[in-house]
Write an enzyme that holds these catalytic residues in place. Structure first.
Site, short mmCIF file in Angstrom:
data_model
loop_
_atom_site.label_atom_id
_atom_site.label_comp_id
_atom_site.label_asym_id
_atom_site.label_seq_id
_atom_site.Cartn_x
_atom_site.Cartn_y
_atom_site.Cartn_z
N GLY A 285 0.81 -1.22 0.00
CA GLY A 285 0.00 0.00 0.00
C GLY A 285 0.83 1.26 0.00
N THR B 100 1.68 3.16 -2.37
CA THR B 100 1.19 4.20 -3.27
C THR B 100 -0.07 4.90 -2.73
N ASP C 273 1.46 -8.26 -5.34
CA ASP C 273 0.02 -8.18 -5.08
C ASP C 273 -0.29 -9.08 -3.88
N LEU D 151 -0.38 -2.17 4.65
CA LEU D 151 -1.38 -1.13 4.41
C LEU D 151 -2.18 -1.40 3.13
N SER E 197 -9.79 -0.59 -0.13
CA SER E 197 -10.09 0.15 1.09
C SER E 197 -11.41 0.92 1.05
N TYR F 99 -13.37 -10.28 -3.97
CA TYR F 99 -12.02 -9.72 -4.15
C TYR F 99 -11.57 -9.01 -2.87
N THR G 72 -9.16 -1.42 11.41
CA THR G 72 -10.01 -0.26 11.14
C THR G 72 -11.19 -0.12 12.11
N GLU H 169 -14.00 0.41 11.13
CA GLU H 169 -15.14 -0.26 10.48
C GLU H 169 -15.45 -1.60 11.16
N TYR I 173 -16.16 -5.17 3.37
CA TYR I 173 -14.85 -4.63 3.78
C TYR I 173 -14.61 -4.87 5.27
N LYS J 234 -11.78 -7.27 6.99
CA LYS J 234 -10.80 -6.73 7.94
C LYS J 234 -10.93 -7.43 9.31
P1 NAP Z 1 -5.65 3.86 0.00
O1 NAP Z 1 -5.20 5.26 -0.20
O2 NAP Z 1 -6.88 3.38 -0.66
O3 NAP Z 1 -4.42 2.91 -0.45
C1 NAP Z 1 -4.57 1.52 -0.56
C2 NAP Z 1 -3.27 0.93 -1.05
O4 NAP Z 1 -3.43 -0.50 -1.19
C3 NAP Z 1 -2.82 1.44 -2.42
O5 NAP Z 1 -1.41 1.56 -2.43
C4 NAP Z 1 -3.25 0.30 -3.34
O6 NAP Z 1 -2.50 0.23 -4.53
C5 NAP Z 1 -2.95 -0.89 -2.45
N1 NAP Z 1 -3.64 -2.12 -2.88
C6 NAP Z 1 -4.92 -2.26 -3.24
N2 NAP Z 1 -5.18 -3.53 -3.60
C7 NAP Z 1 -4.02 -4.20 -3.45
C8 NAP Z 1 -3.62 -5.54 -3.70
N3 NAP Z 1 -4.48 -6.45 -4.19
N4 NAP Z 1 -2.34 -5.90 -3.46
C9 NAP Z 1 -1.44 -4.99 -2.99
N5 NAP Z 1 -1.76 -3.70 -2.77
C10 NAP Z 1 -3.02 -3.32 -2.99
O7 NAP Z 1 -5.81 3.54 1.55
P2 NAP Z 1 -5.26 4.36 2.83
O8 NAP Z 1 -6.28 5.37 3.21
O9 NAP Z 1 -3.86 4.75 2.61
O10 NAP Z 1 -5.35 3.22 3.95
C11 NAP Z 1 -4.24 2.34 4.20
C12 NAP Z 1 -4.74 1.10 4.91
O11 NAP Z 1 -5.36 1.47 6.14
C13 NAP Z 1 -5.79 0.30 4.16
O12 NAP Z 1 -5.58 -1.06 4.47
C14 NAP Z 1 -7.11 0.75 4.75
O13 NAP Z 1 -8.08 -0.26 4.61
C15 NAP Z 1 -6.70 0.98 6.20
N6 NAP Z 1 -7.45 2.00 6.94
C16 NAP Z 1 -7.56 3.27 6.44
C17 NAP Z 1 -8.20 4.25 7.20
C18 NAP Z 1 -8.34 5.66 6.69
O14 NAP Z 1 -9.17 6.40 7.24
N7 NAP Z 1 -7.54 6.07 5.69
C19 NAP Z 1 -8.72 3.92 8.46
C20 NAP Z 1 -8.56 2.62 8.95
C21 NAP Z 1 -7.90 1.67 8.18
P3 NAP Z 1 -2.92 1.09 -5.85
O15 NAP Z 1 -2.35 2.47 -5.64
O16 NAP Z 1 -2.27 0.33 -6.94
O17 NAP Z 1 -4.43 1.09 -5.91
N1 GDD Z 2 -17.51 7.84 -0.15
C1 GDD Z 2 -18.64 8.56 0.06
N2 GDD Z 2 -19.14 9.30 -0.98
N3 GDD Z 2 -19.22 8.54 1.28
C2 GDD Z 2 -20.33 9.30 1.46
C3 GDD Z 2 -20.88 10.08 0.45
C4 GDD Z 2 -20.27 10.08 -0.83
O1 GDD Z 2 -20.71 10.74 -1.77
N4 GDD Z 2 -21.94 10.74 0.96
C5 GDD Z 2 -22.06 10.38 2.24
N5 GDD Z 2 -21.08 9.50 2.54
C6 GDD Z 2 -20.90 8.86 3.86
C7 GDD Z 2 -20.76 7.34 3.82
O2 GDD Z 2 -22.05 6.72 3.71
C8 GDD Z 2 -20.06 7.09 5.16
O3 GDD Z 2 -21.03 7.01 6.18
C9 GDD Z 2 -19.22 8.35 5.38
O4 GDD Z 2 -19.67 9.31 4.42
C10 GDD Z 2 -17.72 8.14 5.20
O5 GDD Z 2 -17.50 7.49 3.97
P1 GDD Z 2 -16.03 7.33 3.35
O6 GDD Z 2 -15.36 8.63 3.29
O7 GDD Z 2 -16.17 6.55 2.09
O8 GDD Z 2 -15.24 6.50 4.47
P2 GDD Z 2 -15.65 5.23 5.34
O9 GDD Z 2 -15.88 5.72 6.74
O10 GDD Z 2 -16.72 4.44 4.72
O11 GDD Z 2 -14.31 4.35 5.28
C11 GDD Z 2 -13.04 4.95 5.48
O12 GDD Z 2 -12.71 4.89 6.85
C12 GDD Z 2 -12.57 3.58 7.40
C13 GDD Z 2 -12.21 3.72 8.88
O13 GDD Z 2 -13.39 3.93 9.63
C14 GDD Z 2 -12.04 4.17 4.62
O14 GDD Z 2 -10.79 4.84 4.67
C15 GDD Z 2 -11.84 2.76 5.14
O15 GDD Z 2 -10.76 2.14 4.43
C16 GDD Z 2 -11.47 2.84 6.63
O16 GDD Z 2 -11.29 1.54 7.17
#
Ligand code: NAP
Ligand code: GDD
Length: 358
Positions: free
Chosen positions: A19, A21, A74, A96, A100, A111, A143, A145, A167, A171
């Site tokens: 992750g 990138t 991958d 990471l 996601s 997937y 997460t 989630e 998702y 996780k």
């Molecule tokens: P992100 O921006 O969506 O990045 C996901 C990364 O995973 C990208 O580098 C992507 O590569 C790579 N990836 C996707 N499918 C893959 C596969 N099959 N094999 C190897 N790599 C793969 O996510 P992020 O926000 O940085 O989050 C990082 C991690 O923390 C994720 O696991 C996410 O579920 C978790 N998380 C995120 C949050 C949040 O709020 N951001 C909160 C809790 C947990 P490409 O660039 O090629 O698509």
């Molecule tokens: N994406 C998106 N787009 N969400 C929307 C929209 C829209 O147009 N309008 C409302 N939402 C609401 C979603 O229904 C959700 O309740 C909330 O906004 C946040 O959505 P996202 O920003 O897509 O994030 P997430 O909370 O579902 O998931 C992210 O956070 C998780 C940690 O709690 C992701 O980063 C997950 O990978 C991560 O685990």
């Protein structure tokens, strides 16, 4: 721990990231390089270039090919994981990589399970197979989630899980296989249960970045309205670079354990939109209810409208995390307030749109 002390102790240590990138991977890579690590990152082959977030590092001649190395791979490919581990021999692994996006996981559930759930198992088992289980430390991107239909407010490490999406369920497998390999084989494996964290590098399909990007486009006359789904969902939103620093701290503990990283504050999607529009000089007022609700600017123009296509089959209504254990044991504490986070993201998108204008 002082910055100098952490730099000295980390000089020459080897980290392997999946992750790299993504949003978090890019910040963590910067921080690890700053601390003196050699960083190896797994990248996926793609028909279009997808390394923009780490390009500034990779193209730096003192870093790319010297202290930062990229490898194709991958999480669905076990033999690739084995080879990578044998080649790199990492001290620390940050897993990471993930599909996601919660809404997308309803479209590609199998997937998502393969990558986010079984992918974690593949990695742990590869560590065991190549004989690295005594040496390596493993961070798993768990997460908030997992809490889904929350059983406690605020959520802590002791709150029972109730995931609400493919998702979240994938996780959940990742979380428990970490605990199992820790207990069964003594692997130093940890879960960071991270609540939402955002930044100008956030993917454009997540709600915060979608809003700040559209606010900027609307502000400069390139768009009229942003279409959103559920405005009432509440999230605990923090600033991503602070959370990636927390990931590193989790792996520096002598005993492997699981930690919540959060801000202990929650806001609705509506509040985020209000704050972003206000910051761009377009304060909103709201009219109507449910799918008919709209946000209008001072001139009465509709700037936010609802598109039910963005609703989820099952929603996570409320997240708010208690990071007390991380504060006590890791000395970790979030610094950036909600208003500051929205300002940082909105400013960055305003600047990007401004610079793209003829
Ligand atoms: P992100 O921006 O969506 O990045 C996901 C990364 O995973 C990208 O580098 C992507 O590569 C790579 N990836 C996707 N499918 C893959 C596969 N099959 N094999 C190897 N790599 C793969 O996510 P992020 O926000 O940085 O989050 C990082 C991690 O923390 C994720 O696991 C996410 O579920 C978790 N998380 C995120 C949050 C949040 O709020 N951001 C909160 C809790 C947990 P490409 O660039 O090629 O698509
Ligand atoms: N994406 C998106 N787009 N969400 C929307 C929209 C829209 O147009 N309008 C409302 N939402 C609401 C979603 O229904 C959700 O309740 C909330 O906004 C946040 O959505 P996202 O920003 O897509 O994030 P997430 O909370 O579902 O998931 C992210 O956070 C998780 C940690 O709690 C992701 O980063 C997950 O990978 C991560 O685990």
């Amino acid at each position: 721990m002082t910055k100098q002390a952490s730099q000295q102790s980390c000089e020459g240590r080897v980290a392997l990231l999946t992750g790299i990138t993504g949003q978090d991977g890019s910040y963590l890579t910067e921080q690890l390089l700053e601390k003196g690590y050699i960083v190896h990152g797994m990248v996926r082959r793609s028909s279009s270039f997808n390394r923009a977030r780490i390009e500034h590092l990779y193209l730096d001649p003192a870093i790319g090919g010297e202290r930062l190395f990229l490898h194709y791979g991958d999480l669905t490919d076990s033999s690739n994981l084995n080879r990578l581990l044998e080649k790199v021999g990492p001290d620390e692994i940050y897993n990471l990589g993930a599909q996601s996006h919660v809404k997308v996981s309803f479209e590609v559930p199998e997937y998502t399970a393969e990558v986010d759930g079984i992918g974690t198992l593949r990695f742990l088992d590869a560590i065991k197979e190549v004989g690295l289980k005594e040496k390596v430390r493993f961070y798993q991107a768990s997460t908030s989630e997992l809490y889904g239909k929350v059983q406690d407010v605020p959520q802590t490490e002791a709150t029972p899980f109730y995931p609400r999406s493919p998702y979240g369920v994938a996780k959940l497998y990742g979380f428990w296989i970490i605990v199992n390999y820790r207990e069964a084989y003594g692997i130093h494996a940890c879960n960071g249960i991270l609540f939402n964290h955002e930044s100008p590098r956030r993917g454009e399909a997540f709600v915060t970045r979608k809003i700040t990007q559209m606010v900027a486009r609307i502000r400069y006359g390139l768009a009229e309205t942003v279409q959103l789904g559920n405005l009432d969902a509440k999230r605990d939103w923090g600033y991503a670079p602070e959370f990636t620093e927390g990931m590193w701290r989790i792996l520096q503990q002598d005993q492997p354990d699981d930690y919540v990283l959060a801000t202990n504050e929650t806001h609705t999607v509506r509040e985020f939109a209000e704050e972003a529009f206000r910051h761009a000089g377009l304060p909103l007022h709201w009219e109507g209810k449910g799918a008919d609700e709209v946000g209008r600017d001072a001139e009465g123009k509709v700037r936010v409208a609802i598109d039910p296509a963005y609703y989820r089959p099952s929603e996570v209504d409320l997240l708010i995390g208690d990071y007390g254990k991380a504060r006590k044991e890791l000395g970790w504490e979030p610094q950036t307030t909600f208003a500051e986070l929205v300002r940082i993201m909105t400013e960055a998108d305003l600047e990007q749109v401004r610079n793209s204008l003829p």
